[in-house]
Design a protein around this motif. Structure first.
Motif, PDB file in Angstrom:
ATOM      1  N   SER A 276      51.126  -3.999   1.787  1.00  0.00           N
ATOM      2  CA  SER A 276      51.368  -5.414   2.075  1.00  0.00           C
ATOM      3  C   SER A 276      52.188  -5.578   3.343  1.00  0.00           C
ATOM      4  O   SER A 276      51.909  -6.443   4.174  1.00  0.00           O
ATOM      5  N   THR A 277      53.215  -4.721   3.492  1.00  0.00           N
ATOM      6  CA  THR A 277      54.051  -4.789   4.697  1.00  0.00           C
ATOM      7  C   THR A 277      53.250  -4.456   5.939  1.00  0.00           C
ATOM      8  O   THR A 277      53.380  -5.107   6.982  1.00  0.00           O
ATOM      9  N   GLU A 278      52.397  -3.425   5.834  1.00  0.00           N
ATOM     10  CA  GLU A 278      51.567  -3.049   6.982  1.00  0.00           C
ATOM     11  C   GLU A 278      50.578  -4.163   7.335  1.00  0.00           C
ATOM     12  O   GLU A 278      50.356  -4.453   8.510  1.00  0.00           O
ATOM     13  N   ALA A 279      50.007  -4.797   6.300  1.00  0.00           N
ATOM     14  CA  ALA A 279      49.065  -5.889   6.560  1.00  0.00           C
ATOM     15  C   ALA A 279      49.780  -7.072   7.210  1.00  0.00           C
ATOM     16  O   ALA A 279      49.255  -7.701   8.133  1.00  0.00           O
ATOM     17  N   GLU A 280      50.982  -7.357   6.721  1.00  0.00           N
ATOM     18  CA  GLU A 280      51.758  -8.458   7.299  1.00  0.00           C
ATOM     19  C   GLU A 280      52.118  -8.165   8.752  1.00  0.00           C
ATOM     20  O   GLU A 280      52.046  -9.039   9.616  1.00  0.00           O
ATOM     21  N   ALA A 281      52.519  -6.908   9.004  1.00  0.00           N
ATOM     22  CA  ALA A 281      52.856  -6.529  10.383  1.00  0.00           C
ATOM     23  C   ALA A 281      51.633  -6.643  11.285  1.00  0.00           C
ATOM     24  O   ALA A 281      51.722  -7.112  12.424  1.00  0.00           O
ATOM     25  N   TYR A 283      49.106  -8.633  10.826  1.00  0.00           N
ATOM     26  CA  TYR A 283      48.842 -10.065  11.029  1.00  0.00           C
ATOM     27  C   TYR A 283      49.787 -10.658  12.064  1.00  0.00           C
ATOM     28  O   TYR A 283      49.373 -11.439  12.933  1.00  0.00           O
ATOM     29  N   LEU A 284      51.069 -10.287  11.978  1.00  0.00           N
ATOM     30  CA  LEU A 284      52.048 -10.801  12.942  1.00  0.00           C
ATOM     31  C   LEU A 284      51.709 -10.346  14.359  1.00  0.00           C
ATOM     32  O   LEU A 284      51.830 -11.119  15.315  1.00  0.00           O
ATOM     33  N   ARG A 285      51.274  -9.067  14.474  1.00  0.00           N
ATOM     34  CA  ARG A 285      50.878  -8.598  15.806  1.00  0.00           C
ATOM     35  C   ARG A 285      49.680  -9.385  16.330  1.00  0.00           C
ATOM     36  O   ARG A 285      49.636  -9.777  17.505  1.00  0.00           O
ATOM     37  N   SER A 286      48.707  -9.629  15.451  1.00  0.00           N
ATOM     38  CA  SER A 286      47.532 -10.391  15.860  1.00  0.00           C
ATOM     39  C   SER A 286      47.912 -11.818  16.247  1.00  0.00           C
ATOM     40  O   SER A 286      47.432 -12.353  17.247  1.00  0.00           O
ATOM     41  N   GLU A 287      48.799 -12.419  15.441  1.00  0.00           N
ATOM     42  CA  GLU A 287      49.230 -13.793  15.736  1.00  0.00           C
ATOM     43  C   GLU A 287      50.004 -13.852  17.044  1.00  0.00           C
ATOM     44  O   GLU A 287      49.840 -14.784  17.839  1.00  0.00           O
ATOM     45  N   MET A 288      50.838 -12.849  17.281  1.00  0.00           N
ATOM     46  CA  MET A 288      51.603 -12.811  18.531  1.00  0.00           C
ATOM     47  C   MET A 288      50.662 -12.665  19.736  1.00  0.00           C
ATOM     48  O   MET A 288      50.851 -13.321  20.764  1.00  0.00           O
ATOM     49  N   GLN A 289      49.652 -11.809  19.596  1.00  0.00           N
ATOM     50  CA  GLN A 289      48.690 -11.647  20.678  1.00  0.00           C
ATOM     51  C   GLN A 289      47.932 -12.946  20.938  1.00  0.00           C
ATOM     52  O   GLN A 289      47.686 -13.327  22.090  1.00  0.00           O
ATOM     53  N   ARG A 290      47.576 -13.655  19.840  1.00  0.00           N
ATOM     54  CA  ARG A 290      46.875 -14.927  20.006  1.00  0.00           C
ATOM     55  C   ARG A 290      47.753 -15.942  20.728  1.00  0.00           C
ATOM     56  O   ARG A 290      47.305 -16.638  21.653  1.00  0.00           O
ATOM     57  N   GLN A 291      49.033 -16.028  20.314  1.00  0.00           N
ATOM     58  CA  GLN A 291      49.938 -16.972  20.958  1.00  0.00           C
ATOM     59  C   GLN A 291      50.162 -16.620  22.422  1.00  0.00           C
ATOM     60  O   GLN A 291      50.245 -17.509  23.277  1.00  0.00           O
ATOM     61  N   GLN A 292      50.266 -15.313  22.706  1.00  0.00           N
ATOM     62  CA  GLN A 292      50.439 -14.915  24.100  1.00  0.00           C
ATOM     63  C   GLN A 292      49.214 -15.275  24.931  1.00  0.00           C
ATOM     64  O   GLN A 292      49.339 -15.704  26.084  1.00  0.00           O
ATOM     65  N   THR A 293      48.028 -15.116  24.336  1.00  0.00           N
ATOM     66  CA  THR A 293      46.806 -15.484  25.049  1.00  0.00           C
ATOM     67  C   THR A 293      46.766 -16.981  25.323  1.00  0.00           C
ATOM     68  O   THR A 293      46.433 -17.428  26.423  1.00  0.00           O
ATOM     69  N   GLU A 294      47.116 -17.784  24.296  1.00  0.00           N
ATOM     70  CA  GLU A 294      47.124 -19.234  24.478  1.00  0.00           C
ATOM     71  C   GLU A 294      48.174 -19.649  25.501  1.00  0.00           C
ATOM     72  O   GLU A 294      47.945 -20.558  26.309  1.00  0.00           O
ATOM     73  N   LEU A 295      49.351 -18.985  25.448  1.00  0.00           N
ATOM     74  CA  LEU A 295      50.403 -19.312  26.406  1.00  0.00           C
ATOM     75  C   LEU A 295      49.970 -18.976  27.831  1.00  0.00           C
ATOM     76  O   LEU A 295      50.210 -19.739  28.766  1.00  0.00           O
ATOM     77  N   ALA A 296      49.297 -17.833  27.981  1.00  0.00           N
ATOM     78  CA  ALA A 296      48.816 -17.458  29.309  1.00  0.00           C
ATOM     79  C   ALA A 296      47.780 -18.460  29.812  1.00  0.00           C
ATOM     80  O   ALA A 296      47.784 -18.828  30.994  1.00  0.00           O
ATOM     81  N   ALA A 297      46.908 -18.923  28.909  1.00  0.00           N
ATOM     82  CA  ALA A 297      45.905 -19.909  29.309  1.00  0.00           C
ATOM     83  C   ALA A 297      46.566 -21.226  29.708  1.00  0.00           C
ATOM     84  O   ALA A 297      46.179 -21.859  30.697  1.00  0.00           O
ATOM     85  N   ALA A 298      47.587 -21.642  28.920  1.00  0.00           N
ATOM     86  CA  ALA A 298      48.295 -22.884  29.251  1.00  0.00           C
ATOM     87  C   ALA A 298      49.009 -22.767  30.589  1.00  0.00           C
ATOM     88  O   ALA A 298      49.012 -23.698  31.401  1.00  0.00           O
TER      89      ALA A 298
END
Length: 686
Positions: A276-281, A283-298
């Protein structure tokens, strides 16, 4: 903290346990106990040391030697001593077993009654084997050996709980002493603690949720079976010894099965928790990458918008500067003095157009100089409509319908009229074949309404707003055009017909007034532009009456200090004031200005820019002058500081202010007012 509390409830706190230290303590105690039996029990013939109580089996010398050697070997492993020590201890253990089985190390008087039981020999053999395996760092195999030895040694301890005679009728445990079984248990536990990160001992001592649960359940799983077994034993006829022994074995099996189930469950829980911890980590990495991509686009979009803004400003300013420069060059080379005024008029007009451009940009950026007062929205809209009718074609019908009369807002009346006029002109241009324009106003409560922001959308705070809507029946806009309509220099008009700053200025004015702008449009359905302003209680402030009276202040020559980092600007302003009869000194920074004030003579007026290089800015200088020289009038000036920004600076709130660029008439007028007795501007604005 919660985990520690749970562990404490289970009987111990894992954070307070040091496994190697606990194992070392157990090994030393077992070795010392065996040494006491060997030296004092057999050497000095102290019988209670040999057999604990009369009638019980004794710990024979060979068993004591194996326990002593095993304790020393385990202690060496826990201390990290060289491998030869545990190997030597294992050799002593095996030698003692061999000697006991061949020639017997037990003294002659006791050989018939006391000896090494088969269970003791099995435990000693397993002990020696564990020392060999751990010395060779074969952890997995040694855990199996230790567990088996613990099982063999633990059974007689339970048997002694139900009665020593239970053991005497079993060939495996005949003549096995109580402290022999206890010593073996202590050493096997100590050996397992040499590697607490492996096997079931790791599961039991882990800080994970499953292990915490196991530590809470384990005492109950051990104590309850023992308690019920003792109750049953009391009810059994003591004459049938084999039944009691079977009861002891049965009790142990219950404990063994329960402990195994608890540890297995804890292991599964820990594994699930880790997954569960590995899956959460992940997910957090994926979410962080998504936010960084959106931030770069903005950021990329903002950079593109900024590039467009800079390009538009550069284009318009270069054109304006070209007009100014060209006329000044003509003024310098043309000998016809009759044309000089024409050249000057063209240059001044271009300069004023540049000033208008900067004011529009400042409005878009919420940094324009506004004078918000309580304003009757409908009245100002009427004034703007009256101006618009002069340029409105006859084939366009304009209708005004306010649902709520007497709407009062806090805004700059002049800027409001200009904003309404800009929107009306856009609506006119969208009706080349004629049509209708409807202007409505109403009071409404908005909850998180979306409005146009800086290259995106913003949300208005919940509250009551006065909404002014201007709707046309024109050609409308596509969603892409509507989204870009408020960006500076964006226009769909032909070259030369629009600057692309109309709606961007309106949006900036609405934002600076605490509200926002919303555009609803679609191709073929017309466009609705809604301006929302926070509704204000109270009555509108009457506007000042128009006056064309020429200001003819007759002032005595005064001393003026101009502080600005632009040397050319200070030179021009100084000349303008000197031609009006004033004595002017200039400083390029705040530090130099303070030096001039200390040198004297003191001026009557100080004009200072707000933003300057160096640690001391204009508002710091103004505060210093007001503190040291209260009789000097300070006037602030800036190219972009808004009234709201100045009011946020407590030290300069209420001071007179000049918005650059400053024409000569305004400059001389405000200095003239400042130098007259009691001639300070009423509201600090000019």
């Amino acid at each position: 903290m919660a985990n520690q509390a749970h562990d404490a409830a289970a009987g111990f706190t894992v954070h307070a346990i040091d496994p190697p230290r606990l194992g070392l303590a157990l090994a030393v105690m077992a070795a010392l106990g065996a040494a006491l039996v060997l030296v004092f029990g057999w050497g000095f013939d102290i019988d209670w040391l040999r057999r604990i109580a009369p009638g019980l089996p004794a710990m024979v010398p060979a068993t004591a030697i194996t326990l002593l050697a095993g304790g020393v070997g385990a202690a060496a492993l826990l201390r990290g001593d060289p491998a030869p020590i545990p190997l030597l201890a294992a050799a002593v253990v095996f030698a003692s077993i061999l000697l006991e089985q061949t020639i017997s190390l037990t003294p002659d008087p006791h050989r018939g009654t006391d000896g090494m039981s088969l269970a003791s020999a099995v435990c000693a053999t397993l002990l020696g084997l564990s020392l060999l395996l751990r010395a060779r760092r074969l952890g997995v195999a040694s855990i199996t050996v230790d567990t088996l030895g613990l099982v063999v040694a633990f059974i007689p301890l339970i048997g002694y709980v139900f009665g020593a005679q239970t053991l005497f009728y079993n060939p495996l445990y005949t003549m096995m002493a109580l402290h022999t079984a206890l010593g073996h248990v202590m050493i096997f536990v100590a050996l397992m603690l040499t590697d607490p990160g492996r096997g079931w001992i790791e599961v039991l001592l882990s800080h994970e949720p499953g292990s915490r649960m196991a530590r809470r359940v384990l005492p109950v799983a051990i104590i309850l079976p023992l308690f019920f077994a003792l109750v049953v034993a009391e009810a059994v006829d003591r004459a049938i010894m084999t039944v009691e022994f079977r009861l002891a074995v049965l009790t142990f099996m219950i404990i063994f099965c329960t402990v195994t189930a608890v540890i297995g469950f804890a292991h599964l829980t820990n594994r699930a928790e880790r997954r569960s911890t590995e899956a959460e980590a992940a997910y957090l990495r994926s979410e962080m990458q998504r936010q960084q991509t959106e931030l770069a686009a903005a950021r990329s979009e903002k950079v593109a918008a900024l590039g467009k803004l800079v390009g538009g400003v550069a284009h318009d300013f270069n054109n304006t500067l070209n007009v100014i420069l060209g006329n000044l060059e003509l003024l310098a080379e043309d000998p016809d003095r009759k044309m000089h005024r024409t050249y000057l008029t063209e240059a001044i007009g271009a300069s004023n157009r540049a000033a208008d451009l900067t004011r529009q940009l400042l409005a878009y950026g919420r940094k324009s100089q506004l004078r918000p007062v309580l304003t009757d929205l409908e009245s100002e809209v009427e004034t703007a409509i009256a101006m618009f009718r002069r340029v409105c074609p006859a084939n366009i019908t304009l209708t005004k319908a306010f649902a709520t009369p007497g709407l009062t807002i806090r805004a700059d009346p002049g800027a409001l009229q200009q904003a309404v006029l800009n929107v009306l002109i856009n609506a006119r241009d969208a009706l080349p074949e004629g049509g209708t324009i409807l202007v409505t106003g109403r009071r409404e409560h908005l909850e998180g309404a979306a409005v146009t922001g800086f290259h995106g959308t913003e949300t208005l705070p919940a509250g009551t707003y006065a909404t002014l809507a201007i709707e046309d029946s024109g050609i409308g806009m596509t969603p892409e055009v509507a989204e870009m309509a408020t960006e500076p220099f964006f226009t769909t008009k032909k070259v030369g017909e629009g600057t692309g700053l109309g709606l961007s200025t309106v949006a900036g004015f609405c934002r600076q007034s605490g509200g926002g702008l919303r555009i609803d449009s679609a191709p073929g359905t017309g466009t609705l532009v809604a301006m929302a302003f926070p509704a204000a209680p109270g009555t509108a402030t009457p506007g000042p009456e128009d006056s064309t009276e020429t200001i003819t202040h007759t002032t005595q020559p005064r001393g003026v200090l101009i502080v600005d980092d632009d040397e050319a600007l200070t030179r021009v302003m100084a000349t303008q004031l000197e031609r009006a009869g004033h004595t002017v000194r200039t400083a390029l920074n705040a530090a130099r200005a303070l030096e001039l004030l200390e040198e004297g003579p003191l001026p009557e007026v100080v004009l200072t820019d707000i933003v300057m290089p160096g640690e001391m800015q204009g508002h710091h200088l103004a505060a210093r002058i007001r503190q040291r020289y209260p009789d000097i009038e300070v006037i602030l000036m800036s190219g972009f500081a808004s009234a709201a920004q100045r009011e946020d600076i407590e030290a300069v709130a209420g001071l007179p202010f000049l918005q650059k660029p400053i024409d000569v008439r305004t400059l001389r007028t405000i200095v003239g007012r400042s130098t007259e007795p009691n001639g300070k501007p009423e509201n600090g604005e000019s």
